[in-house]
Write a protein that holds these residues in place. Structure first.
Motif, short mmCIF file in Angstrom:
data_model
loop_
_atom_site.label_atom_id
_atom_site.label_comp_id
_atom_site.label_asym_id
_atom_site.label_seq_id
_atom_site.Cartn_x
_atom_site.Cartn_y
_atom_site.Cartn_z
N ARG A 11 14.94 8.23 1.32
CA ARG A 11 13.69 8.87 1.93
C ARG A 11 13.31 8.31 0.55
N THR A 12 12.61 8.39 -0.54
CA THR A 12 11.32 8.02 -0.88
C THR A 12 10.51 7.26 0.14
N TYR A 13 11.05 6.25 0.05
CA TYR A 13 10.10 5.38 1.00
C TYR A 13 9.82 5.94 1.93
N GLU A 14 10.18 6.83 2.83
CA GLU A 14 9.55 7.63 4.26
C GLU A 14 8.36 7.22 3.76
N THR A 115 2.15 -1.60 9.12
CA THR A 115 3.73 -1.13 9.52
C THR A 115 4.32 0.10 8.69
N VAL A 116 4.56 0.86 8.65
CA VAL A 116 4.80 2.39 7.88
C VAL A 116 6.48 1.96 7.79
N ILE A 117 7.16 2.89 6.81
CA ILE A 117 8.68 3.40 6.99
C ILE A 117 8.90 4.66 7.44
N GLU A 118 9.14 4.71 9.00
CA GLU A 118 8.47 5.94 9.02
C GLU A 118 10.05 6.74 9.24
N GLY A 131 26.33 2.98 7.43
CA GLY A 131 25.10 1.55 7.45
C GLY A 131 24.61 3.48 7.70
N HIS A 132 22.91 3.07 7.19
CA HIS A 132 21.86 3.86 7.32
C HIS A 132 20.50 3.03 8.44
N PHE A 133 19.80 3.78 9.45
CA PHE A 133 19.29 3.63 10.41
C PHE A 133 17.33 3.21 9.75
N VAL A 134 17.21 2.73 9.20
CA VAL A 134 15.29 2.12 8.89
C VAL A 134 14.91 2.27 10.41
N THR A 135 13.79 3.08 10.30
CA THR A 135 12.98 2.73 11.84
C THR A 135 11.24 2.15 10.84
N THR A 136 10.68 1.47 11.15
CA THR A 136 9.76 1.21 11.36
C THR A 136 8.48 0.88 12.54
N ARG A 137 7.58 1.42 12.18
CA ARG A 137 6.18 1.94 12.66
C ARG A 137 5.56 0.67 13.14
N THR A 138 4.51 0.12 13.60
CA THR A 138 3.81 -0.76 13.31
C THR A 138 2.93 -0.30 14.70
N HIS A 150 4.84 -0.20 17.96
CA HIS A 150 5.92 -0.29 18.05
C HIS A 150 6.38 0.13 17.49
N ARG A 151 7.16 1.39 17.91
CA ARG A 151 8.92 1.20 16.77
C ARG A 151 9.48 0.29 16.71
N PHE A 152 10.64 -0.14 15.85
CA PHE A 152 11.35 -0.64 15.80
C PHE A 152 12.67 -0.17 14.55
N ARG A 153 13.97 -0.26 15.12
CA ARG A 153 15.03 0.35 14.39
C ARG A 153 16.28 -0.52 13.95
N ILE A 154 16.43 -0.45 12.78
CA ILE A 154 17.83 -1.57 12.52
C ILE A 154 18.92 -0.35 11.88
#
Length: 309
Positions: A11-14, A115-118, A131-138, A150-154
């Motif tokens: 979460r420190t990367y959010e 793009t930010v790590i949301e 695992g973990h869902f990672v959402t980025t917002r562009t 554009h939000r993209f989730r992996i």
């Protein structure tokens, strides 16, 4: 490191950047818009002519990095992915995206993006593994103006091992809703039904609640003849998916398979498997003929058999 400790660290990367000062590889341009509309069968006049705008569904097309990736990808994002790899989450799958459009893009617009790590989720258990869902917002801009988001989730996950499996994997079920239920009822009866606008007589596929040519909500159906040609196609090699490569039909089993964009004799296009010929023999312009194949006790699908001449 336990799950709680890992999540605290993740979460420190959010809020940290995933890409900075990215630039679209090409300005918004009419040829790409035309190719997109031809492939999608979208004849909306707003996307052609001197005052054309780009279809809003193309937002990601202008910011994708291509096979080489984006040089703008940030170090924090690489560190986040490496941390997940170290935790055993070595596999990745895209799960979904969300887009918001603030104004149309027009030919000549040059897009930039950040793009930010949301968010990074807690550890989740899925059928694929944990695992973990990672959402980025562009945020996409033209000059200083924000034009879209554009939000993209992996899902970065550790593959599950030792899972019990059915003797034969089932194909995914189609999503049936109030707008397309009539189409699937036709498939069940081995009929390929197309919608026809009762106002302008335009045929359309896939099924929609209103006419994309004139906007009329009223329609009836016509049955397609089943004749068509391959307008475009791709050959699926990876990843292998048992539900497709272990087909109940021996001619389609094992190895790559062809997915075609088929132009029907009636003028509309639809996507389906091209069967009955080796995948490496499929060609643009190849004649095809409709078949209905039963893949299990509940699923029948329309496919197109290649006609060799």
């Amino acid at each position: 490191m336990d799950d709680a400790g890992l999540h605290v660290r993740l979460r420190t990367y959010e809020g940290r950047p995933a890409a900075v000062a990215g630039t679209g590889r090409d300005p918004v341009n009419a040829p790409m818009i035309r190719h997109w509309c031809e492939a999608m069968g979208d004849g909306n006049p707003a996307y052609a002519g001197p005052d054309a705008v780009a279809p809003p569904t193309m937002l990601q097309a202008w910011i994708m990095g291509g096979l080489g990736g984006h040089a703008a990808r940030s170090r924090p994002y690489e560190e986040l992915l490496a941390l997940l790899d170290e935790a055993g989450c070595t596999s990745v799958v895209a799960t979904d995206c969300e887009q918001e459009y603030l104004r149309p893009l027009r030919p000549g617009d040059e897009v930039t993006f950040d793009t930010v790590i949301e968010s990074v989720s807690e550890r989740k258990t899925t059928k694929l593994g944990t695992g973990h869902f990672v959402t980025t917002r562009t945020d996409v801009r033209v000059g200083p103006d924000l034009v879209g988001t554009h939000r993209f989730r992996i899902l970065k996950y550790a593959p599950a091992h030792g899972r019990s499996r059915k003797p034969r994997e089932l194909r995914p079920r189609p999503v049936v809703n109030r707008d397309n239920a009539g189409f699937w009822e036709g498939v069940r009866d081995h009929r390929l039904l197309l919608q026809r606008c009762t106002a302008c007589a335009a045929l359309r596929f896939p099924w929609l609640p209103g006419c994309q040519s004139c906007g009329c909500p009223d329609w009836d159906t016509v049955e397609a003849s089943g004749e068509g040609t391959v307008y475009s196609y791709v050959v699926m090699h990876h990843p292998p998916f048992p539900a497709f490569t272990e087909s109940a039909h021996a001619a389609d089993a094992a190895g790559p398979y062809a997915v075609g964009l088929v132009e029907l004799a009636e003028g509309v296009r639809m996507i389906s498997n091209v069967v009955g010929v080796p995948y490496d023999k499929v060609r643009i312009g190849m004649p095809v003929r409709l078949e209905f194949r039963r893949y299990d006790d509940e699923l029948t699908l329309p496919v197109f058999k290649g006609v060799t001449v």
